[in-house]
Design an enzyme around this catalytic site. Sequence first.
Site, PDB file in Angstrom:
ATOM      1  N   ASP C  85     -59.929 -67.868 -74.676  1.00  0.00           N
ATOM      2  CA  ASP C  85     -58.950 -68.403 -73.923  1.00  0.00           C
ATOM      3  C   ASP C  85     -59.703 -69.961 -73.331  1.00  0.00           C
ATOM      4  O   ASP C  85     -60.432 -71.063 -73.321  1.00  0.00           O
ATOM      5  CB  ASP C  85     -57.883 -68.876 -74.251  1.00  0.00           C
ATOM      6  CG  ASP C  85     -56.835 -68.555 -75.583  1.00  0.00           C
ATOM      7  OD1 ASP C  85     -57.034 -68.088 -75.779  1.00  0.00           O
ATOM      8  OD2 ASP C  85     -55.559 -68.691 -74.803  1.00  0.00           O
ATOM      9  N   GLY C 128     -55.211 -71.333 -77.872  1.00  0.00           N
ATOM     10  CA  GLY C 128     -55.162 -71.490 -76.462  1.00  0.00           C
ATOM     11  C   GLY C 128     -53.585 -71.723 -75.928  1.00  0.00           C
ATOM     12  O   GLY C 128     -53.103 -72.618 -76.569  1.00  0.00           O
TER      13      GLY C 128
END
Lengths: 281, 281, 281, 281
Positions: C85, C128
Site C-alpha cells: 500500500d 489501500g
Amino acid sequence: MIAGDVYKMESHSVSNIVQRGGTILKSARSKEFMTPEGRKKAYDNLQALEIEGLIAIGGNGTFTGAMIFGNEYGIPTVGAPGTIDNDLYGTDYTIGFDTAVNTALDAIDRIRDTASSHDRIFFIEVMGRDSGYIAIQSGIAGGAELVMVPEVLTPISQVVETLKQGWSRSKSSSIIIVAEGDEEGSAQEVADKIKVQVDENADIRVTTLGHTQRGGTPSAYDRILASRLGLGALEGLIAGQKNVMAGIINNELVYTPFEDTIRLPKPINEDLLRMVKILSV
Amino acid sequence: MIAGDVYKMESHSVSNIVQRGGTILKSARSKEFMTPEGRKKAYDNLQALEIEGLIAIGGNGTFTGAMIFGNEYGIPTVGAPGTIDNDLYGTDYTIGFDTAVNTALDAIDRIRDTASSHDRIFFIEVMGRDSGYIAIQSGIAGGAELVMVPEVLTPISQVVETLKQGWSRSKSSSIIIVAEGDEEGSAQEVADKIKVQVDENADIRVTTLGHTQRGGTPSAYDRILASRLGLGALEGLIAGQKNVMAGIINNELVYTPFEDTIRLPKPINEDLLRMVKILSV
Amino acid sequence: MIAGDVYKMESHSVSNIVQRGGTILKSARSKEFMTPEGRKKAYDNLQALEIEGLIAIGGNGTFTGAMIFGNEYGIPTVGAPGTIDNDLYGTDYTIGFDTAVNTALDAIDRIRDTASSHDRIFFIEVMGRDSGYIAIQSGIAGGAELVMVPEVLTPISQVVETLKQGWSRSKSSSIIIVAEGDEEGSAQEVADKIKVQVDENADIRVTTLGHTQRGGTPSAYDRILASRLGLGALEGLIAGQKNVMAGIINNELVYTPFEDTIRLPKPINEDLLRMVKILSV
Amino acid sequence: MIAGDVYKMESHSVSNIVQRGGTILKSARSKEFMTPEGRKKAYDNLQALEIEGLIAIGGNGTFTGAMIFGNEYGIPTVGAPGTIDNDLYGTDYTIGFDTAVNTALDAIDRIRDTASSHDRIFFIEVMGRDSGYIAIQSGIAGGAELVMVPEVLTPISQVVETLKQGWSRSKSSSIIIVAEGDEEGSAQEVADKIKVQVDENADIRVTTLGHTQRGGTPSAYDRILASRLGLGALEGLIAGQKNVMAGIINNELVYTPFEDTIRLPKPINEDLLRMVKILSV
C-alpha cells in the site's frame, strides 16, 4: 531411473507449480541411458521399486530411448509430446508451443510499436530447427511481411522482391520472421545477405529470441493441453497402451506408435501458409 | 449502415491494429436497427453505395438482426463469432475467448502467489452469463479447487463440503471460480452465503474481474482464429453463402445457419468438466 | 522463531526465486508472538541458536512486534518496508508497491480498451485501506477521470459533477478508481450511490482487483528497491542500528526509528494529487 | 515545423494513447533541420502560426538542434528527456527507461526458467551504446552472474574467471548481460571469444533483444515520469525557461541547460555497480 532418484508424487506435489515455466524434474538428456549398461541399471531400479509403467515427456529423442527400453525390458511407456517447436507427428500441437508463439508474438508487437521510418527492416529469429510452426503462427498473428521456414524454400531474391513491393505501397517498415532452421541461415546471416542487395544504408535490425521462447508462465492453452495429454497418457498406460505417444488431433485424444512419431515428418499446415501470403500483402 | 458512415478499408487500413484490444469500428448495439424504419435506411444506404454483402461480427443479437435484415432485403450476410464467452453453437471457440481465459488465468496465478494462510478462501468472478467456458478453462489451467458454472448446479452445501475436504488434506488455501451467471449468484453473494456456513472468522476475499476480460492485447490463438474466420466469412460470402456463421469445428471451417446458432444451446465440454473434478482433488 | 523452525540461507538459497510473487518464507501474523510467553519462547530459541540480530520485513504490525521484542530482550532489529500500500512513513516507496500499481494499471488499460459507448461508467477498486497511493499512481498512469482516496474527501455529488462534465465534452466513457478505504465505501457501494443520482439506465460496471495486486512477478523497480533495502537493513544491523526501518528517501538510504514509522502518518504526495486533477480534464 | 504540418492538440487528443508504445507523432531525425535553410523554413512556419515556444522530446541530438534553433531565432525551447538508454545528464531517469528495463528483465526471467544443465551459458544483449544503465538494472533485478557495460572495462579473462567460480559452487547455469556498447563487442562476439577459452563443447546461447526494448505498453513509472516531465516542461516554458531540459533529480523537478546535458557525461550509479558484485556471488 539410473540413479534410483525416485520421489512419490501426490496431488499436492504439484500445487503451486502450474504457473511456472521450465521443469521441476530437472531431468536432461542422459548419455548413460544410451548404453545397454545404463538401461540395465534403470530397469533394476524400476524392478526394485515395483514401478510397472512410465510416462515420458519429450520429443523424438525421448521416445526413441523409451522405445528401445520398452523393447529390451518390456516396461510399457506412453509418451506426452513436450517440445516447443511443434515438430511431432501424431498431434496437432505440442506442450509449450502456444506459449512460445505468444512469446515470439510479444516481441513482434513491441518491434512494430517502434516502426516509424520508411526503410527500416526488422529480422526476428524464432525457434524451429526443422519446423516453421512458431514462425508461421507468430508471423500471421503479428502481421509479418514475410516468414522464412525450413519446409519452404524462400530465396533471398524473393525476400528482396517482397521488401521492394512493400516500399512501393509505402509501408512504413517491414518485419521478417526467420525460423532458426531456415536454409538461408540465421536471421543475422539473412540480414547480411539482404543488406548487400537492398541498400548499404538501409536501417536493418536483428532480434534473436533464443531461449526466451522456452521459458515464461505457460499459457492457458498449454496448461489445458498438458492436462489433457497427461491424463490421456496415464489412462492409456492403465488401459494397456505401450510404445505410443498421446496426442490431440482435431480435438480427439489419439495414440500414435513411437515408431511413427519418430519416422514420419509433420506436414506443414497449408491453410496457414496460404494465410501468411494473403495477410502479408 | 443507418448513418451512411462508410469507410473503404484496404490492406493498409489494418496495419498496426492487430495488437490492440477493443474495436476500431466503434460500432455498438443499435436500437434503430431493431425497427423496420432503421433497417430501411440501412438498406437504402447499402443500395446507394452498391454494397452487395455483409460480414457481421458478434453474437446472437447481431446474427438475429442480420437474419431479419437478410430476409427483408435479400442482402447476404455471413457472420463471424465475436463474443468472449464462447457461448455460440457452430464453432469450437469464439474470437476473444482465449484472451479472456488468459486474463482470468493471470488473476488466478497472482492470487495463488499470495495464498499462504490456512483458512483463506478466494472467490474469483469471471464472465459467462449463460456459459461456463471461461470459468472451466481458467479453472483447469489455474488449478482452482472448484468451478461454479450456469450449466451445472453446484449447491452451496457442495462448496462447503469441498472446502472442508481441502482443509482436512491441509491445503493452504482455496480458490473458487464463479461464472457471473451461476445460479447461486455473484461471487460476492456466493462468498456471503459460504461465510455464514463455514466460519464467521474465515478469511474470505472476492475478486471481480469484470470488463478487464474484454480488453487487452489479443493472444496469438485469437488472432489466428480471427484471421481464419474473417477469411472464411469473406470467401463464404463470395461463394454465395448467406445467413450463416463461419466457425471452426475440429480444425475445419464450417458454416452454420444463423437460425441454428441462435436456437441451439452450446453443449458444455464434458471432457473438461471431468478434468476439473480430477485435477481439483 | 517461536517454533524454532530455522533454516540457514546462503546465496544459492535465493537462486531462482527473484522472479516469483508471494513469499517463500510462508510466515504470517502470529497471535502467539503478541503474548509475553510467545516472545519468551522466541528469545530462548534465538539464544540457543546464537542469533544476534533480526531483519523484519513488513509494515507497522511487524515493526510494533519487533520494537516490543527488542525492548524486552535487547535483540536488535532492523526493518524493511514490505507492504504494497506504500503507507509507511520513512520511505518514499515500499517493496511491492510498484508491482501493485502496474497490476492495477493493466486492469485500467484493459477496461479502457472496451470503452466505446457514451454513458458507460467503470469503477475499479484498488488496494489501500488508509492510503491512496496505489489509486493515485495507477489513476494518473491510466488516465482515470477521477480517483477516490481515503486522505481526501470526495463526496458523491462531486463524482456526479465530474461525470456530467465529461459527458458534456463527449468523453466516450469514464473510469473512476476507488481505494478500498475510501470514506464513501467500496467501489460497489460507490457505484450503487452514483447509479441512483445519475440515471437508472446508465451502464455502470464494477471491477474489484482484490488480492491480484499482492501477487505476480515483481517489477524491476521493486526488485532493485528490495535489493537496496535488504542490503541496507543488513549493513545497518552490522553497523549497530536497531529498532529502525531502512527506507529510501530522495534516492538516499535512511534509517527511521520504528516509533516514528508507526506513529507518523505518511503524507500524500501533493504533486501527484495536483496532477490527477490536471490530467483528468 | 519545416513542412508546416501542425495539429492543435487538446486534452481529448491524447485519450486512449497512454497505453500504447511508440509514438503518435511519427516524427524522426530530420536532415533538413540541420541546415540553415531548413531552420529558416521552420521559423517562418512558427511565425505564421504564432507559435511562441517549443517542447522538444528526445536526447542530445534533439537538444543540440533545439539549442541552435533557439540561438538563431530566439524561440524558447524546453526539453523532455526521451531516450530509453538513460544516458542523459540532468535527470535520474529518462522516459522509456523503466519500460526497457522491465522488457529486458522479462527476457532474463524466461531464460532463467530454462536453466537446468550444468555448463550452459546465456548471453543477453541489451541496449546501451554509451550507457550501462539498462544492463545494470536488469542484471540486478534478474540476478545475472555478470554485467558488461561500456563504462567499466570487463576483460574476457574476468568473464571466464567468474564463470569458473560459479561452476565450482555448482551453479546450474550462468546468465551474462552485455550492453550493446561494451568494448568487447556484441553479445555474439563476446560469446565467440568465451567459447574458445572455456570449452569448445560448452553450451552457449545468445539472445539479442534489439528493438523489442523500444516498444511495448509503457510501465506505470514511465507514464508518471512522462506526466511529471511534460507538465514540468510546459510550466517551465510558461515561466520563461529556455534552452533547458526538465529532469527529476532526487524526486525534485530540475531544469538543466541544454549545453550541460549535451556536454557532461552521466555518471554511472556506483551503488548499483556495487550491488551487482554483491548479488552475483
